[in-house]
Scaffold this motif. Structure first.
Motif, PDB file in Angstrom:
ATOM      1  N   ALA A 203      44.342  42.068  34.497  1.00 61.73           N
ATOM      2  CA  ALA A 203      43.088  41.638  35.119  1.00 61.73           C
ATOM      3  C   ALA A 203      43.298  40.399  35.981  1.00 61.73           C
ATOM      4  O   ALA A 203      42.686  40.251  37.045  1.00 61.73           O
ATOM      5  CB  ALA A 203      42.038  41.365  34.046  1.00 61.73           C
ATOM      6  N   GLN A 204      44.167  39.499  35.546  1.00 63.81           N
ATOM      7  CA  GLN A 204      44.411  38.272  36.291  1.00 63.81           C
ATOM      8  C   GLN A 204      45.036  38.544  37.650  1.00 63.81           C
ATOM      9  O   GLN A 204      44.795  37.798  38.612  1.00 63.81           O
ATOM     10  CB  GLN A 204      45.329  37.355  35.482  1.00 63.81           C
ATOM     11  CG  GLN A 204      44.717  36.846  34.190  1.00 63.81           C
ATOM     12  CD  GLN A 204      45.699  36.042  33.348  1.00 63.81           C
ATOM     13  OE1 GLN A 204      46.818  35.753  33.784  1.00 63.81           O
ATOM     14  NE2 GLN A 204      45.306  35.685  32.141  1.00 63.81           N
ATOM     15  N   ARG A 211      39.147  43.864  39.110  1.00 63.26           N
ATOM     16  CA  ARG A 211      39.373  42.737  38.194  1.00 63.26           C
ATOM     17  C   ARG A 211      38.343  42.656  37.070  1.00 63.26           C
ATOM     18  O   ARG A 211      38.691  42.516  35.892  1.00 63.26           O
ATOM     19  CB  ARG A 211      39.376  41.439  38.995  1.00 63.26           C
ATOM     20  CG  ARG A 211      39.812  40.225  38.200  1.00 63.26           C
ATOM     21  CD  ARG A 211      39.893  39.006  39.117  1.00 63.26           C
ATOM     22  NE  ARG A 211      40.821  39.261  40.217  1.00 63.26           N
ATOM     23  CZ  ARG A 211      40.531  39.062  41.495  1.00 63.26           C
ATOM     24  NH1 ARG A 211      39.330  38.609  41.842  1.00 63.26           N
ATOM     25  NH2 ARG A 211      41.420  39.305  42.438  1.00 63.26           N
ATOM     26  N   ARG A 215      38.773  43.018  32.990  1.00 63.79           N
ATOM     27  CA  ARG A 215      38.384  41.919  32.108  1.00 63.79           C
ATOM     28  C   ARG A 215      37.478  42.435  30.991  1.00 63.79           C
ATOM     29  O   ARG A 215      37.593  42.013  29.834  1.00 63.79           O
ATOM     30  CB  ARG A 215      37.667  40.835  32.910  1.00 63.79           C
ATOM     31  CG  ARG A 215      38.598  39.961  33.744  1.00 63.79           C
ATOM     32  CD  ARG A 215      37.821  38.961  34.584  1.00 63.79           C
ATOM     33  NE  ARG A 215      38.720  38.076  35.319  1.00 63.79           N
ATOM     34  CZ  ARG A 215      38.332  37.243  36.276  1.00 63.79           C
ATOM     35  NH1 ARG A 215      37.037  37.171  36.601  1.00 63.79           N
ATOM     36  NH2 ARG A 215      39.217  36.474  36.888  1.00 63.79           N
TER      37      ARG A 215
END
Length: 285
Positions: A203-204, A211, A215
């Protein structure tokens, strides 16, 4: 702000209902059916010497697909719970640059072999999943819109198919990757990699349209680490990937999600439904 929060809670409840219905419907349909065969050829190992850094190669697969533009896809999601195993299959196309795709998802037949559900049309766009012919109390001429960031699994399993774009972006968190060797996928020579990917780390590094969904998945799954087998061609493009998810919902559910990509460069057209065609009522569980 209150309205926005209320809407997100309602979308989360709707997403959870769709996921529950998806699992319940398919498990009930097949009963004690055995495992279905995979959609594509796997393979044994060839040359075990890794060409460069295996983890870097896998993490770069999503960028290679974006550079390519678009592709056709076939998916298979196999669920196992309570001794029952069912498979949901899909087929369609995805535009990696526009972050949009379309799938026709086929639920399994009932125990007598009769088709129990009409195919589900799914539209994949940044931040949202649209579904038509979903059932669960939704009129046949209406679409359901789900906010993927509000789904507890980030749409890794909700739609019965892992969004091919998300499947590739998930590999950005690859770690402990080993190069298995060369093999063949649908007539194309590929390099087989095996490892695990961390949803939170993916996700980062994920693109903006993916994204938030990842998350959400990082929070929703009990385990952040997801085992995978990835198959890349000589251009570094992802040809096939299999992720193995495990989560708890009325018992432990193991999911093996396979995505096959081919026909690179094939145009993909996605037309979103009008607001009046989107169902705003209650989704039955």
């Amino acid at each position: 702000m209150v309205v926005h929060q209320h809407r997100r809670r309602r979308q989360r409840r709707a997403g959870e209902a769709v996921l529950a219905a998806c699992v319940a419907v398919t498990v009930a349909a097949l009963g004690g059916c055995g495992a279905a065969s995979g959609t594509v050829a796997g393979g044994g190992a060839g040359d075990a010497r890794p060409p460069g850094d295996p983890a870097a190669a896998v993490r770069g697969a999503a960028d290679a697909l974006t550079a390519t533009g678009s592709a056709q896809t076939r998916t298979a999601m196999e669920m196992a719970t309570g001794g029952t195993r069912v498979t949901i299959r899909g087929e369609g196309g995805v535009d990696f640059r526009k972050r949009m795709g379309q799938l026709l998802v086929m639920l399994p037949a009932d125990v007598k072999g009769r088709p129990e559900h009409r195919p589900i049309t799914e539209l994949l766009v940044p931040g949202a999943l649209y579904m038509k012919n979903r059932g669960a109390g939704v009129p046949e001429d209406k679409w359901v819109r789900l906010d993927t960031a509000a789904l507890p699994d980030g749409n890794l399993v909700t739609g019965g198919a892992t969004d091919p774009l998300v499947a590739a972006e998930l590999l950005r968190g690859a770690q402990e990757v080993t190069y298995v060797g060369e093999t063949d996928v649908a007539g194309t020579k590929v390099r087989h990699y095996r490892g695990t990917t961390d949803i939170g780390k993916a996700a980062q590094s994920a693109s903006a349209g993916v994204r938030e969904a990842l998350r959400a998945a990082a929070k929703g799954f009990s385990k952040a680490s997801v085992p995978f087998d990835a198959y890349l061609d000589e251009q570094g493009r992802l040809r096939k990937v299999r992720h193995r998810f495990s989560y708890v919902k009325n018992g432990v559910i193991d999911v093996s999600s396979t995505t096959l990509l081919y026909g690179f460069g094939t145009p993909v057209s996605v037309v979103l439904p009008a607001d009046g065609d989107i169902y705003a009522g209650k989704i039955a569980e």
